[in-house]
Scaffold this motif. Structure first.
Motif, PDB file in Angstrom:
ATOM      1  N   SER A   1       0.795  -1.231   0.000  1.00 36.10           N
ATOM      2  CA  SER A   1       0.000   0.000   0.000  1.00 36.10           C
ATOM      3  C   SER A   1       0.824   1.276   0.000  1.00 36.10           C
ATOM      4  N   ARG A   2       2.147   1.142   0.154  1.00 34.77           N
ATOM      5  CA  ARG A   2       2.989   2.344   0.136  1.00 34.77           C
ATOM      6  C   ARG A   2       4.453   1.942  -0.055  1.00 34.77           C
TER       7      ARG A   2
ATOM      8  N   LEU B   1      -6.684  -7.234  -4.709  1.00 39.12           N
ATOM      9  CA  LEU B   1      -6.358  -6.586  -3.445  1.00 39.12           C
ATOM     10  C   LEU B   1      -6.697  -7.498  -2.278  1.00 39.12           C
TER      11      LEU B   1
ATOM     12  N   THR C   1      -3.642  -1.328   4.875  1.00 38.82           N
ATOM     13  CA  THR C   1      -4.286  -0.057   4.543  1.00 38.82           C
ATOM     14  C   THR C   1      -5.109  -0.171   3.264  1.00 38.82           C
TER      15      THR C   1
ATOM     16  N   GLY D   1      -4.691   2.743   0.623  1.00 35.14           N
ATOM     17  CA  GLY D   1      -3.474   2.638  -0.174  1.00 35.14           C
ATOM     18  C   GLY D   1      -3.582   1.564  -1.242  1.00 35.14           C
ATOM     19  N   LEU D   2      -4.211   0.455  -0.906  1.00 38.11           N
ATOM     20  CA  LEU D   2      -4.415  -0.612  -1.890  1.00 38.11           C
ATOM     21  C   LEU D   2      -5.323  -0.151  -3.020  1.00 38.11           C
TER      22      LEU D   2
ATOM     23  N   PRO E   1      -6.690  -6.996   1.698  1.00 41.79           N
ATOM     24  CA  PRO E   1      -6.484  -6.316   2.974  1.00 41.79           C
ATOM     25  C   PRO E   1      -6.227  -7.365   4.054  1.00 41.79           C
TER      26      PRO E   1
ATOM     27  N   TYR F   1       4.602  -0.681  -2.888  1.00 42.99           N
ATOM     28  CA  TYR F   1       3.679   0.000  -3.810  1.00 42.99           C
ATOM     29  C   TYR F   1       4.318   0.132  -5.194  1.00 42.99           C
TER      30      TYR F   1
END
Length: 250
Positions: free
Chosen positions: A20-21, A64, A44, A47-48, A66, A25
């Motif tokens: 997510s970052r 995705l 997050t 972010g995804l 989570p 990412y």
């Protein structure tokens, strides 16, 4: 140079944690740009979703997931879900990690130490365990475990984080030894100082503009995903673009 970078990953399936970052990412975007379908794992959701939007805008695809990496049974279930849906995995990047606290080792709170080890070490082992059979079903399985230069230096105040990364490297080396007779190739990466939130937490007085971006670092790490790369059990120093053997004094 470990690869000329000209390879494609069309039809490949890649799992990235901490997507997510930061480096995760950017690496997810690199994988998707080369044709891989990315299974993006992170806590997050926002972010995804941003990652998914960027990948789709560039013509790529992603799934995705989570997931809190302290939920160990969920990591196990992830492997089962991948097997049920796709039947194999081609690339696994264990990127997620936390810094913990920079302090004298005797002052680290037990709950901070336990959480750091759970995320940085135990979750990586669970990820290895659940993806190993899937990666060995690939015709060119690749596993990349993110480490740090502090794994090789007993630097004051960095004890728990350094110990966690040293543990990850030993797991990677052991896994590589055990997989020598397969097509799976496993390597660790020292990305070097990178313009990330974790780096800012560790070095608050540092000018981030002096550091390479996550995208620049990811463009180097992606080379370890080359299906033609026949190297395993090594440490890739991304700053020097150099593969190191563990008996290499440099």
């Amino acid at each position: 140079m470990i690869s000329d970078g000209s390879f494609r990953l069309d039809g490949k399936l890649a799992l990235v944690t901490g997507a997510s970052r930061g480096i995760g990412y950017s690496l997810s975007k690199e994988l998707a740009a080369r044709g891989a379908h990315v299974i993006a794992v992170a806590r997050t959701v926002g972010g995804l979703e941003e990652l998914d939007d960027e990948i789709k805008a560039a013509g790529g695809t992603a799934t995705l997931v989570p997931l809190d990496l302290t939920d160990m049974p969920a990591i196990d279930r992830l492997g089962g879900s991948i097997h049920e849906r796709w039947g194999k995995l081609d690339i696994m990047v264990a990127n997620a990690g936390i810094l913990g606290t920079i302090s004298p080792i005797g002052h680290v709170e037990a709950k901070v130490f336990d959480r750091l080890m759970a995320i940085n070490v135990t979750s990586v082992w669970r990820l290895i365990r659940t993806t190993d059979p899937l990666l060995k079903l690939s015709d060119a399985g690749r596993a990349i475990l993110l480490s740090s230069s502090v794994a090789h230096a007993a630097r004051a105040y960095w004890g728990p984080y350094a110990a966690s990364k040293a543990a990850v490297e030993v797991m990677a080396r052991t896994w590589a030894e055990e997989s020598q007779q397969t097509r799976l190739r496993i390597n660790s990466v020292d990305p070097g100082a990178t313009r990330t939130a974790m780096r800012a937490q560790a070095m608050p007085g540092e000018d981030p503009e002096t550091l390479p971006t996550p995208a620049e670092v990811a463009a180097k790490i992606i080379l370890l995903c080359d299906p033609a790369l026949d190297v395993t059990g090594k440490l890739y120093d991304a700053r020097a673009d150099k593969l190191l053997s563990y008996n290499d004094p440099s």
